[in-house]
Design an enzyme around this catalytic site. Structure first.
Site, short mmCIF file in Angstrom:
data_model
loop_
_atom_site.label_atom_id
_atom_site.label_comp_id
_atom_site.label_asym_id
_atom_site.label_seq_id
_atom_site.Cartn_x
_atom_site.Cartn_y
_atom_site.Cartn_z
N TYR A 125 0.83 -1.21 0.00
CA TYR A 125 0.00 0.00 0.00
C TYR A 125 0.87 1.26 0.00
O TYR A 125 0.38 2.35 0.28
CB TYR A 125 -0.91 0.02 1.23
CG TYR A 125 -2.02 -1.02 1.21
CD1 TYR A 125 -1.79 -2.30 0.73
CD2 TYR A 125 -3.28 -0.72 1.68
CE1 TYR A 125 -2.78 -3.26 0.71
CE2 TYR A 125 -4.29 -1.67 1.66
CZ TYR A 125 -4.04 -2.94 1.18
OH TYR A 125 -5.03 -3.89 1.18
N ASP A 203 -0.54 -18.12 3.60
CA ASP A 203 -1.57 -19.00 3.03
C ASP A 203 -1.99 -20.06 4.05
O ASP A 203 -3.17 -20.38 4.19
CB ASP A 203 -1.08 -19.65 1.72
CG ASP A 203 0.35 -20.12 1.76
OD1 ASP A 203 1.07 -19.79 2.71
OD2 ASP A 203 0.76 -20.84 0.83
N ASP A 231 -10.37 -9.37 7.45
CA ASP A 231 -11.72 -9.56 6.91
C ASP A 231 -12.13 -11.02 7.09
O ASP A 231 -13.29 -11.33 7.40
CB ASP A 231 -11.78 -9.20 5.41
CG ASP A 231 -12.05 -7.72 5.19
OD1 ASP A 231 -11.66 -6.90 6.05
OD2 ASP A 231 -12.63 -7.36 4.14
MG MG Z 1 -10.38 -4.11 4.09
#
Ligand code: MG
Ligand code: NAI
Length: 341
Positions: A125, A203, A231
């Site tokens: 990011y 993973d 999430d």
């Molecule tokens: Mg998010």
């Protein structure tokens, strides 16, 4: 002492859940002053910037903000940058804390109580993305400094919890970036005697989170991995309508629900306000108002247990009904904060 709190509703259901959270904060009876500020897509359309400098300044001056959600286009729009990403950068909010706790809602697995500590300023990011002819390139930036400071914070938080830290990375494929991150976190973890530290490839972590989420305490990881895993953790504890997060820096902190602006349900008055209300509880804790934070959490717990519940949790209540129920439950408590001291 009056706490000044910047409120940034943003777009979509942010405009529904932040006012709900503000009412719950008001119901604590604490001396709070709210400073409204704006950000988001609608702001961009009106002002040509998604994050006006006044909003950044207000958050910097007050030190705490409650953020709703913003709508970000999935295509490049000239001049537009996600304001929450920009705000994290501007205020150097280097840690994103995302707790996931089991709630008393039918179908939610019991026994989960974990905290994802996500590095919030770099990784994929970092904003270093470009087109080179037919090839698109994103640079993944990991620094020693950022890895150490997120590592230290994660260790401190783990020591206050169950004393276990799991470092999540992909150093088998990304030995430079993930290797540096893992090594620096392991290094600072030595400053915390008694802390149990292990590591897991991302993973495998995605798999283990579904199989045995109860086994984890604090998970520390890089920006994108943390975004995805938190999430996933949210799905295990009742979904996006329930999970809060905090963006923490040394000088300021911004609290927000993990969810986005939910354009599919925006404007219908059925958004679940609990994630925003729990973000407000995290904010209270950050301000040192632990008693009020605990009172809000207990009220949320009781409402989740007995209803009313919004449609995302299988109920048919509105945002307003759930908010009123939380406030009523807080008022019902026999022992207020002062008496408890
Ligand atoms: Mg998010
Ligand atoms: P989203 O979180 O907005 O929605 C995903 C799904 O969960 C939708 O079906 C939505 O109705 C449901 N949902 C989310 N929050 C809910 C709540 N409080 N109560 C009931 N249902 C809820 O994610 P999506 O759809 O991927 O993104 C929509 C917009 O939000 C995009 O423009 C995206 O860029 C933005 N976004 C903003 C974030 C932020 O401001 N921090 C974070 C994530 C997405």
């Amino acid at each position: 002492m009056v706490h000044r709190i910047v409120t940034i509703p943003g777009d979509g259901i942010g405009r529904e859940v932040i006012p709900a959270a503000v009412r719950v904060l008001e119901a604590t009876g604490l001396a709070l002053e709210f400073v409204p500020a704006e950000a988001g897509w609608a702001t961009f359309e009106r002002l040509g910037t998604a994050l006006p400098p006044e909003t950044v300044e207000a958050a910097r001056t007050c030190g705490v903000a409650l953020f709703g959600a913003v709508s970000s286009p999935t295509r490049k729009v000239p001049g537009y940058r996600s304001p929450i990403v920009a705000l994290r950068r501007e205020l150097d909010l280097y840690a994103n804390l995302r707790p996931a706790r089991s709630v008393p809602v039918p179908g939610v697995r019991p026994g989960i109580d974990l905290l994802v500590v996500r590095e919030n300023t770099e990784g994929l990011y970092a904003g270093r993305e470009r087109r080179e002819g037919d090839v698109a390139v994103a640079e993944r930036v990991i620094s020693r400094k950022a890895s150490q400071r997120i590592g230290r914070l994660a260790c401190r938080l783990a020591m206050r919890r169950r004393g276990r830290l799991t470092i999540v990375h992909k150093a088998n494929i990304l030995p430079e970036t993930c290797g540096l991150f893992r090594d620096e976190v392991r290094e600072v973890a030595q400053e915390f005697p008694g802390l149990e530290v292990d590591e897991c490839l991302v993973d495998t972590m995605a798999l283990r989170l579904v199989q045995t989420p109860e086994a984890f305490d604090v998970i520390v990881t890089t920006n994108l991995f943390g975004d995805i895993l938190s999430d996933e953790a949210a799905a295990l504890v009742g979904g996006l309508g329930l999970v809060p997060s905090g963006n923490i820096g040394d000088g300021a902190a911004v609290f927000e629900p993990v969810h986005g602006s939910a354009p599919d349900i925006a404007g219908r008055g059925i958004a679940n306000p609990i994630a925003a209300i729990l973000a407000a509880a995290m904010l209270l804790e950050h301000l040192g108002e632990e008693c009020a934070a605990a009172r809000v959490r207990r009220a949320v717990h009781r409402v989740l247990e007995g209803g009313p519940r919004t449609p995302d949790l299988g109920g048919s209540a509105t945002t307003e009904e759930v908010t009123q129920a939380v406030i009523a439950s807080m008022e019902d408590e026999a022992i207020g904060c002062k008496e408890a001291l």
